[in-house]
Design a protein around this motif. Sequence first.
Motif, PDB file in Angstrom:
ATOM      1  N   ASN A   2       0.844  -1.194   0.000  1.00 35.57           N
ATOM      2  CA  ASN A   2       0.000   0.000   0.000  1.00 35.57           C
ATOM      3  C   ASN A   2       0.877   1.240   0.000  1.00 35.57           C
ATOM      4  O   ASN A   2       1.987   1.227   0.545  1.00 35.57           O
ATOM      5  N   ARG A   3       0.351   2.290  -0.583  1.00 36.23           N
ATOM      6  CA  ARG A   3       1.156   3.506  -0.688  1.00 36.23           C
ATOM      7  C   ARG A   3       0.268   4.714  -0.383  1.00 36.23           C
ATOM      8  O   ARG A   3      -0.853   4.785  -0.875  1.00 36.23           O
ATOM      9  N   ILE A  25      -2.445  -1.150   9.336  1.00 40.29           N
ATOM     10  CA  ILE A  25      -2.333  -1.344   7.894  1.00 40.29           C
ATOM     11  C   ILE A  25      -1.043  -0.658   7.460  1.00 40.29           C
ATOM     12  O   ILE A  25      -0.907   0.561   7.612  1.00 40.29           O
ATOM     13  N   GLU A  26      -0.102  -1.437   6.959  1.00 44.19           N
ATOM     14  CA  GLU A  26       1.187  -0.836   6.590  1.00 44.19           C
ATOM     15  C   GLU A  26       1.092  -0.116   5.258  1.00 44.19           C
ATOM     16  O   GLU A  26       0.485  -0.609   4.321  1.00 44.19           O
ATOM     17  N   VAL A  27       1.707   1.050   5.208  1.00 46.30           N
ATOM     18  CA  VAL A  27       1.773   1.805   3.946  1.00 46.30           C
ATOM     19  C   VAL A  27       3.164   2.381   3.775  1.00 46.30           C
ATOM     20  O   VAL A  27       3.836   2.723   4.752  1.00 46.30           O
ATOM     21  N   PRO A  51      -4.535  13.605   0.867  1.00 39.55           N
ATOM     22  CA  PRO A  51      -3.912  12.311   0.620  1.00 39.55           C
ATOM     23  C   PRO A  51      -4.527  11.554  -0.556  1.00 39.55           C
ATOM     24  O   PRO A  51      -5.700  11.751  -0.882  1.00 39.55           O
ATOM     25  N   VAL A  52      -3.687  10.699  -1.144  1.00 39.48           N
ATOM     26  CA  VAL A  52      -4.171   9.702  -2.103  1.00 39.48           C
ATOM     27  C   VAL A  52      -3.642   8.357  -1.611  1.00 39.48           C
ATOM     28  O   VAL A  52      -2.444   8.227  -1.363  1.00 39.48           O
ATOM     29  N   ASN A  57      -5.264  -2.634  -6.242  1.00 41.82           N
ATOM     30  CA  ASN A  57      -5.465  -1.912  -7.514  1.00 41.82           C
ATOM     31  C   ASN A  57      -6.433  -0.728  -7.382  1.00 41.82           C
ATOM     32  O   ASN A  57      -6.892  -0.189  -8.373  1.00 41.82           O
ATOM     33  N   ARG A  58      -6.719  -0.311  -6.131  1.00 44.18           N
ATOM     34  CA  ARG A  58      -7.622   0.836  -5.932  1.00 44.18           C
ATOM     35  C   ARG A  58      -6.821   2.078  -5.580  1.00 44.18           C
ATOM     36  O   ARG A  58      -5.896   2.017  -4.770  1.00 44.18           O
TER      37      ARG A  58
END
Lengths: 221, 221
Positions: A2-3, A25-27, A51-52, A57-58
Amino acid sequence: MNRLYHYPLSPFCRKVRLSLAEKKIEVELVEERYWEKDPDFLRRNPAGKVPVLKMGNRTMADSTAICEYLEDAHPTPALLPATPEGRYEMRRLVAWFDDKFNAEVTTKLMGERVFRKVMGTGYPDSTNVKAGAKAIKYHIDYMTWLLDQRRWLAGDQMSLADFAAAAHLSCLDYISDVDWNRSEVVKDWYAKIKSRPAFRSILADQVPGFPQPAHYADLDF
Amino acid sequence: MNRLYHYPLSPFCRKVRLSLAEKKIEVELVEERYWEKDPDFLRRNPAGKVPVLKMGNRTMADSTAICEYLEDAHPTPALLPATPEGRYEMRRLVAWFDDKFNAEVTTKLMGERVFRKVMGTGYPDSTNVKAGAKAIKYHIDYMTWLLDQRRWLAGDQMSLADFAAAAHLSCLDYISDVDWNRSEVVKDWYAKIKSRPAFRSILADQVPGFPQPAHYADLDF
């Protein structure tokens, strides 16, 4: 992986970072100078703001829509109160901080003192700075009034309302614009949030040109 | 009796009115000139804005928090999509219209053309009016792009995203600032919403000094 595309002193990003961290939740954090309107970034979010959040894939934008999605898809631990009335009060307060506090305080202080320099849009407007410094007092008094009746801002349980408020106040605290002596209950409330593991990444933020003040990351401020 | 303090040409109030009417929750509409900051009204909502909804002994503010409460407490018919991803998309779009569209279009056109006169704050600023007239085109194109892929704005089901968009567009349509010829899909979408029984009260609105144009309440516009 996740980013999260973010900017360190954006309260909207901090609200999402707190929610992600609380839910473990790791990002990967990717700093985005969103005002430079990089075409790749605009493709990810046509609104052109952080933020985005990229999860699988979302690609998601808007901090409140993201936080509600996280509650929906990753409900534990819950940052929404258990009753419709509790959730209403939480959402009212999130909007209070993200709309009203943001317009009256954050944009007036952070906007003038930090973003003008970072974005290169001239010197701070002292009328705005004065208005922000005056308005934050009323907002701290309003929080005091709420916290005199409740353990957390929206009720007896920590919620997104606390994260929204702490996100704004922590940004302002980075530029030493919060007078913690004004209210003992607000200071106690902030100390509780500040000591949570979810807050660590926020206390580690560094913005070039704006050295972190000593009290900022101090849990005993 | 439930009571909604509102202003006829406020898109935020219209969103709540649509949601209440769709759920068949009866309310008495009380027009509130909120900018006059009547002390009684400020007591009901310290944020000083409309809508404010009084239901039983609860007084609620903030249009999004109110609409989410109505979904929570009166879930039928549902105006929230059935999946977390659908709800995310709906919430993103509600924020898109209430934040971005509002700032770029509604405040520029309604704010200048109507509210300056009603509030007595001078003549319209033509730079703002021009910017709003330009921005609405891009927004209609964005809606066209969405509606080319979906029956309703957030997916296959009518949702609060449609009500948020229709609330803004209907206010602008009252002052003839929507070019319905720009997009057939957007016009078809608006015709569908406009013909719902929930829309009737909005089509009956009258604002002194701003006579309703003939096409406004016409279902065959």
